[in-house]
Enzyme design. Structure first.
Site, PDB file in Angstrom:
ATOM      1  CG  ASP A 170      -0.298  -0.197   2.535  1.00  0.00           C
ATOM      2  OD1 ASP A 170       0.849  -0.700   2.574  1.00  0.00           O
ATOM      3  OD2 ASP A 170      -0.912   0.142   3.559  1.00  0.00           O
ATOM      4  N   GLY A 175       0.421  -9.185  10.369  1.00  0.00           N
ATOM      5  CA  GLY A 175      -0.875  -8.540  10.126  1.00  0.00           C
ATOM      6  C   GLY A 175      -0.884  -7.236  10.884  1.00  0.00           C
ATOM      7  NE  ARG A 176       2.515  -2.323   8.623  1.00  0.00           N
ATOM      8  CZ  ARG A 176       3.805  -2.107   8.486  1.00  0.00           C
ATOM      9  NH1 ARG A 176       4.420  -1.376   9.351  1.00  0.00           N
ATOM     10  NH2 ARG A 176       4.485  -2.594   7.469  1.00  0.00           N
ATOM     11  CB  THR A 232       5.020   0.265  -2.912  1.00  0.00           C
ATOM     12  OG1 THR A 232       5.822  -0.301  -1.881  1.00  0.00           O
ATOM     13  CG2 THR A 232       5.804   0.312  -4.207  1.00  0.00           C
ATOM     14  CG  ASP A 242       0.331  -7.513   6.606  1.00  0.00           C
ATOM     15  OD1 ASP A 242       0.932  -8.557   6.893  1.00  0.00           O
ATOM     16  OD2 ASP A 242       0.626  -6.404   7.091  1.00  0.00           O
TER      17      ASP A 242
END
Ligand SMILES: Nc1ncnc2c1ncn2[C@@H]1O[C@H](COP(=O)(O)OP(=O)(O)O)[C@@H](O)[C@H]1O
Ligand SMILES: O=P(O)(O)OC[C@H]1O[C@](O)(COP(=O)(O)O)[C@@H](O)[C@@H]1O
Ligand SMILES: [Mg+2]
Length: 485
Positions: A219, A293-294, A221, A249
């Site tokens: 995301d 999984g941030r 990038t 993720d």
């Protein structure tokens, strides 16, 4: 842009008729006539939007000894994929009267006319952000695809992510060099976080004479790629940029799933199995596994569903609490009484609201600006021990904590992900050669499409705790919903 996708014009009365077809007098299916709602086709940026007199060439695949283009082989702008394919017929009828629309994207694939002379292409490939299984496969397939399908010979790898554009020498790539890369985890080009300096990057792209940019990343990038795309447009450069979504993720929206995700879920099984064995082999044993999984719990959720050994799955989208009625400790108490052991899977972004932290820790960010989380695994392990000692003094109890963090993403892609990576790379190449720019390739409802990168950069994919999948997790684990009464 609107497409006429149905014989009924949108001004036609919305009539819904249901008939039953019979086969040997047995009803087999129901046919319902309805007006398909009007379709809005997402505009895809093209170099011709701002570059005058673009080269137009026939696709060299015409001369390929492997492909024999048949009618329908080449796709045109009227080949589309619908974003949403599930809707009920009454919605369709209502939509035809003007209250709804369908969204469509261009299909990915080769075009009859291309806008880059392969001999003049200088393609740059870069990988940014964290690792993900399949990165090397995407690079390999970009190189081989450009080389074999289109006859491109000047292909470069940009080392170390965005910063590599302006601080490192590009590496020349060819099929021989990348031949075995799909068998390796990581990224042979190296990657990094941070280092995004728009002017320096676009200046370097111009100086190096790159005219095709293949940006592989997540995301963050994609948000960077949007800025590069806009700057390229502002400078009116004949450079096409495409994003290839990478996120272990699975936190990028619109596309069905990201490459490497299935491999990561598969790898997570090993950790869960080990935690289960350890927990089962102890008296009042808890197996605790922390997974990546941030901000989304997709890995934890899918690993839980495929394992069936998990008693409780904790994800960032579902706040949980420890003490009191409906809390984690009460649930575990019951589970230990019933089964003598329990397995907990926790996503790294879960519980961040309840882990005590200093103001300084609240502000901490990594080089890309992502929040740095406190480690939920050791914290939870220690809270579990404190709880047991307090409520069950003298009784045996064990917590075995497993943190496979980087192991699930540092591996080569499995067979399914490898295939997926190849299709992604080819989709990207076809789109770029056709002159499209500022787009992302990805599967939408099982078919590959081109999505404007600006849309992808803001589209998130979080676990919907109100949908059936989360309900399924809860039905498998029977865990609390953590909704305080
Ligand atoms: N909003 C943004 N604008 C420009 N560049 C960004 C932005 N967010 C992230 N980046 C850059 O994109 C690269 C990857 O971002 P990061 O968040 O680390 O990983 P990912 O792309 O996997 O989410 C980094 O070089 C980072 O500096
Ligand atoms: O690689 P780092 O900097 O240790 O970061 C770890 C993070 O990377 C990830 O694996 C992937 O994140 P990105 O897709 O943003 O790169 C996260 O799950 C995790 O929080
Ligand atoms: Mg990210």
């Amino acid at each position: 842009m609107e497409l006429a996708m149905h014989p009924n014009s949108s001004s036609a009365p919305a009539t819904t008729t249901t008939t039953t077809t019979t086969d040997d007098d047995n009803p087999t299916s129901t046919t319902t006539d309805f007006s398909l709602p009007p379709v809005t086709l997402q505009k895809l940026p093209h170099l011709s939007d701002y570059v005058p007199n673009l080269t137009a060439l026939t696709n060299p695949i015409d001369r390929s000894t492997f492909y024999h283009p048949f009618p329908g082989f080449y796709l045109s702008p009227s080949d589309v994929i619908l974003r949403h394919i599930l809707f009920d017929l009454s919605f369709a009828a209502a939509a035809a009267t003007g209250s709804g629309r369908l969204l469509a994207y261009h299909r990915a694939g080769p075009r009859r006319t291309i806008h880059f002379d392969p001999a003049a292409v200088r393609a740059a490939i870069v990988t940014c952000g964290g690792l993900c299984p399949g990165l090397n496969t995407v690079i390999r397939e970009l190189v081989v695809g450009l080389w074999e399908l289109y006859g491109v010979r000047q292909i470069f790898g940009v080392p170390s992510g965005y910063r590599g554009f302006y601080s490192m020498e590009p590496v020349k790539l060819d099929p021989k060099m990348v031949h075995k890369w799909h068998k390796r985890g990581g990224t042979a080009l190296a990657t990094s976080r941070g280092g995004f300096d728009l002017d320096k990057i676009v200046n370097a792209i111009e100086q190096r004479g790159f005219n095709q940019l293949y940006v592989i990343g997540g995301d963050g990038t994609m948000r960077g790629a949007v800025k590069i795309f806009r700057e390229i447009q502002r400078r009116k450069l004949n450079i096409s940029i495409t994003g290839i979504p990478k996120t272990v993720d699975n936190d990028i929206g619109i596309i069905d799933r990201s490459f490497g995700f299935q491999t990561a879920v598969e790898m997570a099984q090993e950790a869960i199995n080990a935690a289960h064995v350890e927990a089962e082999s102890a008296v009042n044993g808890i197996g605790l596994v922390k997974l990546m999984g941030r901000s989304t719990g997709h890995i934890a959720l899918h690993a839980t569903l495929s394992s069936r050994d998990v008693d409780c799955c904790l994800i960032p989208e579902n706040d949980f609490y420890l003490e009191g009625s409906g809390g984690l400790f009460e649930f575990l108490d019951q589970r230990l009484k019933q089964n003598g052991h329990a397995v907990i899977v926790v996503a790294e972004g879960a519980g961040q609201e309840i882990i005590p932290r200093t103001d300084e820790q609240k502000e901490e960010k990594d080089e890309s600006g992502n929040p740095v989380f406190l480690d939920v695994g050791p914290w939870l392990k220690s809270e579990l021990k404190k709880w047991w000692e307090r409520d069950h003094p003298g009784e045996l109890f064990t917590v075995k904590y497993i943190d496979p963090t980087y192991m699930i993403r540092a591996v080569p892609a499995n067979a399914t992900d490898n295939l997926y990576c190849t299709l992604l790379a080819h989709s990207a190449i076809h789109g770029v050669m056709a002159g499209y720019t500022g787009f992302v390739s990805g599967p939408i409802n099982g078919n590959y499409g081109y999505i404007p990168i600006e849309e992808v950069a803001v589209a998130q994919n979080v676990v919907d705790t109100k949908d059936h999948k989360w309900a399924w997790v809860r039905s498998v684990t029977n865990q609390p919903d953590f909704l305080k009464c």
